[in-house]
Design a protein around this motif. Structure first.
Motif, mmCIF file in Angstrom:
data_model
loop_
_atom_site.group_PDB
_atom_site.id
_atom_site.type_symbol
_atom_site.label_atom_id
_atom_site.label_comp_id
_atom_site.label_asym_id
_atom_site.label_seq_id
_atom_site.Cartn_x
_atom_site.Cartn_y
_atom_site.Cartn_z
ATOM 1 N N ARG A 162 32.744 74.754 -11.613
ATOM 2 C CA ARG A 162 33.547 73.649 -12.157
ATOM 3 C C ARG A 162 32.826 72.923 -13.295
ATOM 4 O O ARG A 162 33.355 71.971 -13.859
ATOM 5 N N LEU A 163 31.630 73.344 -13.618
ATOM 6 C CA LEU A 163 30.865 72.741 -14.704
ATOM 7 C C LEU A 163 31.634 72.851 -16.012
ATOM 8 O O LEU A 163 32.180 73.899 -16.336
ATOM 9 N N GLN A 164 31.683 71.757 -16.741
ATOM 10 C CA GLN A 164 32.348 71.729 -18.040
ATOM 11 C C GLN A 164 31.315 71.405 -19.121
ATOM 12 O O GLN A 164 30.329 70.711 -18.854
ATOM 13 N N PRO A 165 31.520 71.891 -20.334
ATOM 14 C CA PRO A 165 30.590 71.559 -21.415
ATOM 15 C C PRO A 165 30.371 70.060 -21.570
ATOM 16 O O PRO A 165 29.273 69.610 -21.882
ATOM 17 N N GLU A 166 31.407 69.284 -21.292
ATOM 18 C CA GLU A 166 31.306 67.835 -21.429
ATOM 19 C C GLU A 166 30.243 67.244 -20.510
ATOM 20 O O GLU A 166 29.592 66.261 -20.864
ATOM 21 N N HIS A 167 30.063 67.832 -19.320
ATOM 22 C CA HIS A 167 29.031 67.337 -18.407
ATOM 23 C C HIS A 167 27.651 67.419 -19.066
ATOM 24 O O HIS A 167 26.867 66.472 -19.027
ATOM 25 N N VAL A 168 27.357 68.555 -19.648
ATOM 26 C CA VAL A 168 26.039 68.774 -20.253
ATOM 27 C C VAL A 168 25.894 67.951 -21.529
ATOM 28 O O VAL A 168 24.865 67.293 -21.746
ATOM 29 N N LEU A 169 26.905 67.972 -22.369
ATOM 30 C CA LEU A 169 26.823 67.226 -23.621
ATOM 31 C C LEU A 169 26.691 65.727 -23.371
ATOM 32 O O LEU A 169 25.935 65.043 -24.062
ATOM 33 N N LYS A 170 27.398 65.213 -22.370
ATOM 34 C CA LYS A 170 27.295 63.788 -22.045
ATOM 35 C C LYS A 170 25.892 63.443 -21.552
ATOM 36 O O LYS A 170 25.367 62.380 -21.860
ATOM 37 N N ALA A 171 25.282 64.349 -20.794
ATOM 38 C CA ALA A 171 23.919 64.099 -20.321
ATOM 39 C C ALA A 171 22.963 63.950 -21.502
ATOM 40 O O ALA A 171 22.150 63.026 -21.543
ATOM 41 N N PHE A 172 23.063 64.844 -22.476
ATOM 42 C CA PHE A 172 22.200 64.733 -23.656
ATOM 43 C C PHE A 172 22.536 63.479 -24.456
ATOM 44 O O PHE A 172 21.637 62.790 -24.938
ATOM 45 N N GLU A 173 23.807 63.175 -24.573
ATOM 46 C CA GLU A 173 24.225 61.975 -25.296
ATOM 47 C C GLU A 173 23.676 60.714 -24.632
ATOM 48 O O GLU A 173 23.357 59.733 -25.302
ATOM 49 N N SER A 174 23.525 60.754 -23.316
ATOM 50 C CA SER A 174 23.014 59.604 -22.559
ATOM 51 C C SER A 174 21.491 59.529 -22.564
ATOM 52 O O SER A 174 20.922 58.653 -21.923
ATOM 53 N N GLY A 175 20.835 60.463 -23.245
ATOM 54 C CA GLY A 175 19.391 60.393 -23.382
ATOM 55 C C GLY A 175 18.588 61.407 -22.601
ATOM 56 O O GLY A 175 17.360 61.365 -22.629
ATOM 57 N N ALA A 176 19.244 62.321 -21.907
ATOM 58 C CA ALA A 176 18.505 63.342 -21.162
ATOM 59 C C ALA A 176 17.744 64.243 -22.125
ATOM 60 O O ALA A 176 18.232 64.586 -23.196
ATOM 61 N N SER A 177 16.545 64.614 -21.738
ATOM 62 C CA SER A 177 15.783 65.564 -22.547
ATOM 63 C C SER A 177 15.863 66.968 -21.959
ATOM 64 O O SER A 177 15.587 67.939 -22.651
ATOM 65 N N ILE A 178 16.256 67.052 -20.701
ATOM 66 C CA ILE A 178 16.395 68.338 -20.014
ATOM 67 C C ILE A 178 17.640 68.277 -19.137
ATOM 68 O O ILE A 178 17.893 67.255 -18.494
ATOM 69 N N VAL A 179 18.391 69.360 -19.117
ATOM 70 C CA VAL A 179 19.535 69.485 -18.217
ATOM 71 C C VAL A 179 19.371 70.801 -17.473
ATOM 72 O O VAL A 179 19.106 71.835 -18.076
ATOM 73 N N SER A 180 19.515 70.743 -16.173
ATOM 74 C CA SER A 180 19.391 71.935 -15.338
ATOM 75 C C SER A 180 20.665 72.107 -14.531
ATOM 76 O O SER A 180 21.186 71.152 -13.959
ATOM 77 N N VAL A 181 21.161 73.331 -14.491
ATOM 78 C CA VAL A 181 22.343 73.651 -13.692
ATOM 79 C C VAL A 181 21.859 74.449 -12.487
ATOM 80 O O VAL A 181 21.210 75.476 -12.633
ATOM 81 N N VAL A 182 22.182 73.946 -11.309
ATOM 82 C CA VAL A 182 21.740 74.588 -10.069
ATOM 83 C C VAL A 182 22.980 74.915 -9.242
ATOM 84 O O VAL A 182 23.836 74.073 -9.051
#
Length: 71
Positions: free
Chosen positions: A15-35
């Motif tokens: 159910r992961l959407q590109p918006e989830h990852v892009l929003k994380a980076f937009e919010s300041g994340a330097s790393i995103v991991s999908v588990v």
């Protein structure tokens, strides 16, 4: 060194959407991991295949905007 971790839970990695990852980076994340579940034990293996394809798609978007890695 303490690292702050924030989880964004979805019912299934499929159910992961590109918006989830892009929003994380937009919010300041330097790393995103999908588990997610291993494909061999997932109750819905089709969903895991979908998740893998989405991660590949998201990776291509990140490469285009200069946030991608060669991993």
């Amino acid at each position: 060194m303490a690292v702050e971790v924030q989880q964004i839970l979805v019912p299934c990695a499929g159910r992961l959407q590109p918006e989830h990852v892009l929003k994380a980076f937009e919010s300041g994340a330097s790393i995103v991991s999908v588990v997610g579940c291993r494909k061999s034990i997932a109750a819905f293996s089709r969903q895991q295949t979908l998740a893998s394809r989405r991660v590949d798609f998201i990776r291509s978007i990140l490469m285009e905007i200069g946030l991608g890695l060669n991993a």
